[in-house]
Design a protein around this motif. Structure first.
Motif, PDB file in Angstrom:
ATOM      1  N   ARG A   1       0.813  -1.215   0.000  1.00 15.08           N
ATOM      2  CA  ARG A   1       0.000   0.000   0.000  1.00 15.08           C
ATOM      3  C   ARG A   1       0.852   1.273   0.000  1.00 15.08           C
TER       4      ARG A   1
ATOM      5  N   ARG B   1       0.760   4.027  -2.897  1.00 15.22           N
ATOM      6  CA  ARG B   1       0.377   5.406  -2.565  1.00 15.22           C
ATOM      7  C   ARG B   1       1.436   6.396  -3.049  1.00 15.22           C
TER       8      ARG B   1
ATOM      9  N   ASN C   1      -5.999   5.295  -0.262  1.00 14.21           N
ATOM     10  CA  ASN C   1      -6.215   3.955   0.307  1.00 14.21           C
ATOM     11  C   ASN C   1      -7.344   3.234  -0.411  1.00 14.21           C
TER      12      ASN C   1
ATOM     13  N   PHE D   1      -6.239   2.028  -3.761  1.00  9.58           N
ATOM     14  CA  PHE D   1      -5.421   0.820  -3.583  1.00  9.58           C
ATOM     15  C   PHE D   1      -6.309  -0.417  -3.511  1.00  9.58           C
TER      16      PHE D   1
ATOM     17  N   ASP E   1      -6.583  -3.735  -5.865  1.00  6.95           N
ATOM     18  CA  ASP E   1      -6.241  -5.015  -5.235  1.00  6.95           C
ATOM     19  C   ASP E   1      -7.444  -5.964  -5.246  1.00  6.95           C
TER      20      ASP E   1
ATOM     21  N   ASN F   1      -3.755  -7.355   0.078  1.00  5.62           N
ATOM     22  CA  ASN F   1      -2.968  -6.188   0.510  1.00  5.62           C
ATOM     23  C   ASN F   1      -1.694  -5.993  -0.291  1.00  5.62           C
TER      24      ASN F   1
END
Length: 210
Positions: A50, A54, A70, A73, A77, A82
């Motif tokens: 992450r 980012r 977030n 992400f 995903d 994660n």
């Protein structure tokens, strides 16, 4: 980087992502591998965590909102491990860079709902609006103002009046008024950032044409 493994991966991803040419898919895979920075592992078994992702959203795509980064992400995903693998990277970028209106619509909706139930709840709308509005007034006044905005938003987008926004609600509202696509915060990059990224990622293809 093993040429045979790379070719196989390019073929596999190209079969599922139609917005990129094979040469572009290869460039994105090479860039991914460079970003991960681990040349000693298999291409299909590495990923961006992450924080790394980012950093890319911030430095390349100009995103600054922590909460939205977030959420983006998690939208990339797909297998919820994660970590963004190379296939998720290319597929996510296909929407980011060249997604159809329908693909972007679905992506934004996925960014905006967090709990996995397929609905954007009143609480999620409140949190997203509170995050995107930075007002100098007291927190109590801000919360009251946001609650009013939530009511206005639901009135406009909650077509079946169940107190939450389904994908059908979201799709209908955005198709009627396209400005509502990123109503809860900017989760898609601006056109200039996309062009800059493509110039970076595909520069080898571009220079080879001349």
């Amino acid at each position: 980087m093993d040429p045979k493994a790379l070719k196989k991966l390019v073929e596999s991803i190209s079969n599922t992502v139609k917005s990129f040419k094979k040469s572009e898919v290869e460039c994105l895979i090479r860039l991914f591998h460079k970003l991960v920075g681990r040349a000693d592992v298999r291409l299909d078994n590495v990923g961006l965590d992450r924080n790394a992702f980012r950093g890319i959203l911030y430095s390349i795509f100009g995103m600054t909102d922590d909460v939205l980064m977030n959420r983006v992400f998690f939208a990339f995903d797909k297998d919820n491990d994660n970590c963004i693998n190379v296939k998720e990277w290319v597929k996510g970028l296909s929407v980011f860079l060249r997604g159809t209106f329908e693909e972007r619509l679905k992506f934004c909706f996925e960014v905006y709902y967090l709990n996995g139930d397929g609905y954007i709840s009143r609480e999620e709308i409140f949190d997203m609006l509170k995050n995107s509005l930075h007002q100098p007034s007291s927190e109590e006044e801000t919360d009251e103002g946001i609650k009013e905005l939530v009511d206005i938003t639901l009135k406009k987008m909650d077509y079946d009046n169940d107190g939450k926004i389904s994908f059908a609600d979201f799709e209908k509202a955005v198709k009627e008024e396209r400005l509502l696509l990123e109503v809860f915060g900017p989760c898609l990059p601006e056109a200039k950032n996309c062009l800059d990224f493509e110039a970076l990622a595909f520069r080898h293809i571009l220079t080879s044409r001349f």
